[in-house]
Design a protein around this motif. Structure first.
Motif, PDB file in Angstrom:
ATOM      1  N   GLN A  18     -63.609 -25.487  23.922  1.00 32.21           N
ATOM      2  CA  GLN A  18     -64.059 -24.073  24.077  1.00 32.21           C
ATOM      3  C   GLN A  18     -63.803 -23.243  25.148  1.00 32.21           C
ATOM      4  O   GLN A  18     -64.028 -21.722  24.471  1.00 32.21           O
ATOM      5  N   ARG A  19     -63.794 -23.623  26.049  1.00 29.15           N
ATOM      6  CA  ARG A  19     -63.809 -22.622  27.038  1.00 29.15           C
ATOM      7  C   ARG A  19     -62.545 -22.409  26.968  1.00 29.15           C
ATOM      8  O   ARG A  19     -62.397 -20.778  27.692  1.00 29.15           O
ATOM      9  N   GLN A  20     -61.229 -23.247  26.680  1.00 29.58           N
ATOM     10  CA  GLN A  20     -60.184 -22.436  26.876  1.00 29.58           C
ATOM     11  C   GLN A  20     -59.590 -21.696  25.426  1.00 29.58           C
ATOM     12  O   GLN A  20     -59.121 -20.564  25.818  1.00 29.58           O
ATOM     13  N   ILE A  21     -60.264 -21.979  24.727  1.00 29.47           N
ATOM     14  CA  ILE A  21     -60.454 -21.005  23.320  1.00 29.47           C
ATOM     15  C   ILE A  21     -61.116 -19.674  24.352  1.00 29.47           C
ATOM     16  O   ILE A  21     -60.044 -18.214  23.794  1.00 29.47           O
ATOM     17  N   ASN A  22     -61.991 -19.459  24.685  1.00 31.61           N
ATOM     18  CA  ASN A  22     -62.482 -18.087  25.734  1.00 31.61           C
ATOM     19  C   ASN A  22     -62.110 -16.840  26.161  1.00 31.61           C
ATOM     20  O   ASN A  22     -61.656 -16.211  26.841  1.00 31.61           O
ATOM     21  N   GLU A  23     -61.584 -18.512  27.267  1.00 30.06           N
ATOM     22  CA  GLU A  23     -60.526 -18.156  28.172  1.00 30.06           C
ATOM     23  C   GLU A  23     -59.020 -17.139  27.655  1.00 30.06           C
ATOM     24  O   GLU A  23     -58.982 -16.143  28.456  1.00 30.06           O
ATOM     25  N   LEU A  24     -58.628 -18.002  26.630  1.00 28.17           N
ATOM     26  CA  LEU A  24     -57.959 -16.633  26.490  1.00 28.17           C
ATOM     27  C   LEU A  24     -57.771 -15.332  25.033  1.00 28.17           C
ATOM     28  O   LEU A  24     -57.591 -14.627  24.823  1.00 28.17           O
TER      29      LEU A  24
ATOM     30  N   GLU B  55     -60.063 -13.847  25.868  1.00 23.54           N
ATOM     31  CA  GLU B  55     -60.298 -12.244  27.497  1.00 23.54           C
ATOM     32  C   GLU B  55     -59.045 -12.696  27.957  1.00 23.54           C
ATOM     33  O   GLU B  55     -59.038 -13.207  29.068  1.00 23.54           O
ATOM     34  N   PRO B  56     -58.114 -11.808  27.529  1.00 23.62           N
ATOM     35  CA  PRO B  56     -57.195 -11.115  28.416  1.00 23.62           C
ATOM     36  C   PRO B  56     -58.062 -10.926  29.607  1.00 23.62           C
ATOM     37  O   PRO B  56     -58.305  -9.932  30.108  1.00 23.62           O
ATOM     38  N   ARG B  57     -57.179 -11.011  30.678  1.00 24.87           N
ATOM     39  CA  ARG B  57     -57.080 -10.901  32.221  1.00 24.87           C
ATOM     40  C   ARG B  57     -55.619  -9.947  32.737  1.00 24.87           C
ATOM     41  O   ARG B  57     -54.574 -10.063  31.719  1.00 24.87           O
ATOM     42  N   VAL B  58     -56.080  -8.952  33.027  1.00 24.41           N
ATOM     43  CA  VAL B  58     -55.486  -7.700  33.037  1.00 24.41           C
ATOM     44  C   VAL B  58     -55.436  -7.308  34.938  1.00 24.41           C
ATOM     45  O   VAL B  58     -55.990  -8.244  35.462  1.00 24.41           O
ATOM     46  N   SER B  59     -53.773  -7.188  35.480  1.00 21.32           N
ATOM     47  CA  SER B  59     -53.624  -7.332  36.658  1.00 21.32           C
ATOM     48  C   SER B  59     -52.564  -6.080  37.087  1.00 21.32           C
ATOM     49  O   SER B  59     -51.910  -5.399  36.085  1.00 21.32           O
ATOM     50  N   GLY B  60     -52.371  -5.787  38.230  1.00 24.23           N
ATOM     51  CA  GLY B  60     -51.919  -4.899  38.430  1.00 24.23           C
ATOM     52  C   GLY B  60     -52.874  -3.156  38.543  1.00 24.23           C
ATOM     53  O   GLY B  60     -53.430  -3.276  38.765  1.00 24.23           O
ATOM     54  N   PRO B  61     -51.419  -2.222  38.120  1.00 26.06           N
ATOM     55  CA  PRO B  61     -52.496  -0.868  38.155  1.00 26.06           C
ATOM     56  C   PRO B  61     -52.997  -0.742  36.601  1.00 26.06           C
ATOM     57  O   PRO B  61     -54.411  -0.652  36.588  1.00 26.06           O
ATOM     58  N   GLU B  62     -52.767  -1.917  35.473  1.00 27.47           N
ATOM     59  CA  GLU B  62     -53.750  -1.568  34.985  1.00 27.47           C
ATOM     60  C   GLU B  62     -55.375  -2.092  34.860  1.00 27.47           C
ATOM     61  O   GLU B  62     -56.103  -1.074  34.391  1.00 27.47           O
ATOM     62  N   ALA B  63     -55.819  -3.127  35.900  1.00 30.33           N
ATOM     63  CA  ALA B  63     -56.686  -3.575  36.433  1.00 30.33           C
ATOM     64  C   ALA B  63     -57.307  -2.233  36.902  1.00 30.33           C
ATOM     65  O   ALA B  63     -58.713  -2.669  36.748  1.00 30.33           O
ATOM     66  N   ILE B  64     -57.151  -1.967  37.945  1.00 30.07           N
ATOM     67  CA  ILE B  64     -57.474  -0.838  38.171  1.00 30.07           C
ATOM     68  C   ILE B  64     -58.283   0.147  37.630  1.00 30.07           C
ATOM     69  O   ILE B  64     -58.953   0.935  37.356  1.00 30.07           O
TER      70      ILE B  64
END
Length: 105
Positions: free
Chosen positions: A71-77, A79-88
């Protein structure tokens, strides 16, 4: 300090393997109908190190630990993590009116 007696403070997940008799299906084919596999207590899982059936209370705990990890792995997948300029850009910079997000587009 190392604990020398009594139950462990935390339950550790143990390695599980599919039952070799039923191949993880929890039932075996009888002549007329399916029978519960007695080698794995009709669970489809055995201890990975020894290949022996787990007691029912230990089996429930181990399957619950595996389900929680999945379940933890499914929840992490989800919610995609954004990085770089998009995260800002996606993060709230509180520079707009009333502390809202302002991107200066």
């Amino acid at each position: 300090m190392i604990k020398s007696h009594g139950p462990a403070f935390r339950k550790q997940a143990m390695e599980l393997a599919q039952c070799p008799a039923c191949r993880g299906k929890a039932v075996i084919k009888g002549v007329f109908h399916d029978l519960a596999c007695v080698q794995c207590n009709a669970s489809g899982w055995v201890a990975g190190a020894t290949g022996e059936a787990l007691p029912v209370d230990e089996l429930v705990t181990q399957l619950s630990l595996r389900l929680q990890a999945a379940q933890r792995q499914i929840n992490e997948l989800k919610e995609p993590r954004v990085s770089g300029p998009e995260a800002i850009y996606q993060d709230n910079n509180r520079r707009g009116a009333g502390g809202s997000n302002r991107t200066l587009d």
